[in-house]
Design an enzyme around this catalytic site. Structure first.
Site, short mmCIF file in Angstrom:
data_model
loop_
_atom_site.label_atom_id
_atom_site.label_comp_id
_atom_site.label_asym_id
_atom_site.label_seq_id
_atom_site.Cartn_x
_atom_site.Cartn_y
_atom_site.Cartn_z
N LYS A 60 -11.83 1.45 2.65
CA LYS A 60 -11.63 -0.07 2.38
C LYS A 60 -11.00 -0.56 3.56
O LYS A 60 -11.54 -1.59 3.70
CB LYS A 60 -10.76 -0.05 1.09
CG LYS A 60 -10.56 -1.59 0.73
CD LYS A 60 -9.31 -1.54 -0.53
CE LYS A 60 -8.00 -1.16 -0.13
NZ LYS A 60 -7.18 -2.35 0.61
N ASN A 61 -9.84 -0.06 4.22
CA ASN A 61 -9.38 -0.88 5.10
C ASN A 61 -10.11 -0.92 6.66
O ASN A 61 -9.31 -1.33 7.49
CB ASN A 61 -7.81 -0.25 5.19
CG ASN A 61 -7.02 -0.90 3.92
OD1 ASN A 61 -7.53 -1.56 3.06
ND2 ASN A 61 -6.10 -0.38 3.67
N ARG A 110 -6.14 -10.56 -0.24
CA ARG A 110 -5.44 -11.05 1.04
C ARG A 110 -6.08 -10.47 2.46
O ARG A 110 -5.94 -11.40 3.47
CB ARG A 110 -4.04 -10.03 1.15
CG ARG A 110 -2.78 -10.70 0.48
CD ARG A 110 -1.64 -10.20 0.94
NE ARG A 110 -1.99 -10.11 2.54
CZ ARG A 110 -1.36 -11.00 3.04
NH1 ARG A 110 -1.25 -11.99 2.47
NH2 ARG A 110 -1.34 -10.91 4.57
N ARG A 145 -9.46 -1.93 -7.02
CA ARG A 145 -9.60 -2.58 -5.58
C ARG A 145 -9.64 -1.56 -4.72
O ARG A 145 -10.32 -1.80 -3.68
CB ARG A 145 -8.35 -3.55 -5.34
CG ARG A 145 -8.23 -4.79 -6.28
CD ARG A 145 -6.95 -5.77 -5.69
NE ARG A 145 -7.20 -5.88 -4.54
CZ ARG A 145 -6.23 -5.98 -3.59
NH1 ARG A 145 -4.69 -5.72 -4.24
NH2 ARG A 145 -6.18 -5.98 -2.42
N CYS A 194 1.91 -11.06 -2.17
CA CYS A 194 1.47 -10.47 -3.32
C CYS A 194 2.60 -9.54 -3.73
O CYS A 194 3.81 -9.65 -3.47
CB CYS A 194 0.09 -9.42 -2.89
SG CYS A 194 0.80 -8.41 -1.66
N ARG A 205 4.10 -11.15 2.88
CA ARG A 205 2.83 -10.92 3.67
C ARG A 205 2.73 -11.89 4.81
O ARG A 205 1.69 -12.72 4.70
CB ARG A 205 1.56 -10.78 3.05
CG ARG A 205 1.83 -9.60 1.74
CD ARG A 205 1.89 -8.30 2.05
NE ARG A 205 0.75 -7.47 2.92
CZ ARG A 205 -0.11 -7.15 2.22
NH1 ARG A 205 -0.23 -6.91 0.93
NH2 ARG A 205 -1.15 -6.52 2.74
N ASP A 230 1.03 3.23 2.39
CA ASP A 230 -0.05 3.45 1.13
C ASP A 230 -0.08 4.66 0.41
O ASP A 230 -0.71 4.75 -0.41
CB ASP A 230 -1.35 2.96 1.70
CG ASP A 230 -1.47 1.67 2.38
OD1 ASP A 230 -2.34 1.46 3.10
OD2 ASP A 230 -0.68 0.75 1.98
#
Ligand code: EPZ
Length: 430
Positions: free
Chosen positions: A22-23, A93, A398, A117, A122, A306
């Site tokens: 995802k990132n 974000r 997500r 968040c 952030r 994470d």
């Protein structure tokens, strides 16, 4: 809102594959704005955040055709606007990743301040510092970021702290700037290497990606290419931690073990037997309780923030006591309160969670507060013998594709109940 019901008590075992990262996919989709041709991207994870980014790009006039669940072709040559819709930006974000490409390619942007968040404020001061150093005029007006720039010019940028998306925004902007940009104290995450490799395939001139000093020589244009996204090291780590916590044995494929060094080292300290192959990892924790391990999160190549929540759950059922220290985000222990509802023995003090392991957790109804907290509660559900209920699982969607299917494939008993279904817990796992 959907919820998950999990009947725990079984060790996970079997083989699963890992989806695209995802990132890495999010910045690479944003980088498509820099391309003056079509960008074909595959191994994209079919996740909610990816759908949000695609909607955002389409709202700006980018044409995006989805060839299948994990492959898209995008073309930003006929973009119609620079004003990112507030509703879409607020859902994700990572929309901040539009900043560098839009300023660099089109010279203007108007985007709502992405805001904080669950895990922290952030801030984006490092993003703005770098882009202003390259000549962008950026100001905040009523919670909107408004930026414009003639041709950006290369600059010598010293980031005051390592920021993953901050490094990505500056690297993307610098790719089409006039002259050379050097980013000092750059973040070194593998997802930044993946973004740089995609930009280089599009014709960008970048060296030093993956180190703390990245040098970018601006070019006039970036051309079409086909790019295959790297696998998701955080998804992989999550399943490995789940297997270790449930005392199982799993083999995960389509993953580069090189990017999980620090996490594999910790899992070995818990007593797991780990075998590394070129594109897969096997973890065996059968028949013994994991040992508790002390953990401090840090920027790559340290232990990723994470996976902090997932390790809290493992320590909650480990032998002995240990602490987990969160050094990246200021509010990333919300999952602990939920784990305590399942009788985990956790004491929070400043940025440390002190955890004393117990044999089993107790089933409860718990609430996910962010993406990785959701993952830690799924693992906790697998460790409690009765049926646990996990609410707010939109957070999980997500970042984890087909999680129920993969957990079931590994022998776990898990069901997604949509809000319309009125099943009582006892009927679910007959
Ligand atoms: C990226 O977020 C990831 N998101 C996060 O993953 C990840 O947790 C984080 O990096 C850290 O590894 C994406 O890549 C889309 P940072 P990012 O800028 O870039 C402070 C997930 O679960 N900071 O590296 O937003 C910041 O507050 C998500 O997949 C500033 O002070 O994180 C934080 O304390 C969650 N000013 C620290 O730096 C800035 O301008 C690291 O943040 C930028 C950041």
């Amino acid at each position: 809102m959907d919820k998950l019901l999990i009947q725990g008590g079984r060790a996970l075992s079997g083989m699963i594959s890992i989806h695209g990262a995802k990132n890495a996919a999010l910045p690479i989709l944003a980088a498509g704005l820099l391309c003056d041709g079509s960008l074909n991207i595959n191994n994209i994870p079919p996740l909610q955040d990816i759908q949000s980014m695609i909607q955002l790009l389409r709202a700006l006039g980018v044409t995006i055709n989805t060839k299948n669940e994990t492959e898209i072709v995008m073309d930003a040559r006929h973009i119609t606007g620079y004003h990112a819709p507030e509703a879409l930006v607020k859902t994700m974000r990572a929309s901040i990743l539009l900043l560098g490409p839009l300023l660099s390619r089109f010279g203007q942007i108007k985007i709502p301040f992405p805001g904080g968040c669950a895990i922290g404020q952030r801030p984006i001061d490092q993003h703005l510092l770098g882009l202003k150093a390259m000549g962008a005029e950026i100001y905040i007006e009523n919670d909107w970021i408004i930026g414009k720039s003639k041709k950006l010019t290369g600059a010598n940028i010293v980031m005051q702290l390592t920021s993953v998306t901050g490094t990505e925004n500056i690297m993307m902007a610098a790719s089409l700037a006039k002259g050379k940009t050097v980013i000092h104290n750059a973040a070194k995450e593998p997802e930044i290497i993946d973004l740089a490799n995609c930009l280089i395939q599009m014709g960008a001139q970048i060296i030093g990606h993956g180190t703390q000093k990245i040098t970018i020589e601006g070019v006039k244009r970036l051309h079409s290419t086909h790019y295959h996204i790297m696998s998701d090291r955080i998804e992989a780590s999550t399943y490995l931690i789940a297997a270790a916590a449930t005392r199982g044995c799993i083999h995960i494929t389509d993953i580069n073990p090189r990017y999980l060094q620090s996490i594999l080292h910790v899992l070995k300290l818990t007593g797991a037997d780990i075998e590394i192959f070129p594109q897969s990892i096997r973890l065996d924790m059968r028949n013994h309780q994991p040992r508790a391990v002390n953990i401090k999160t840090a920027p790559y190549p340290g232990i990723a923030t994470d996976v902090q929540a997932q390790f809290c759950t493992l320590n909650a059922v480990a032998k002995g006591s240990a602490y987990i220290e969160e050094n990246i985000f200021e509010n990333r222990f919300q999952h602990c309160e939920e784990l305590i509802k399942m009788k985990a023995r956790i004491h929070l003090k400043k940025n440390r969670a002190w955890i004393t392991g117990i044999e089993k957790l107790e089933a409860a109804s718990v609430c996910a507060t962010d993406l990785r907290a959701a993952a830690s509660l799924v693992i906790a559900g697998l460790l409690a013998e009765d049926v646990s209920e996990i609410l707010n699982i939109h957070h999980m969607d997500r970042g984890y594709f087909d999680l129920e299917k993969k957990i079931s494939q590994l022998g776990g008993q898990i069901k997604r109940i949509s809000v319309q279904q009125k099943m009582i817990k006892q009927e679910v796992f007959i």
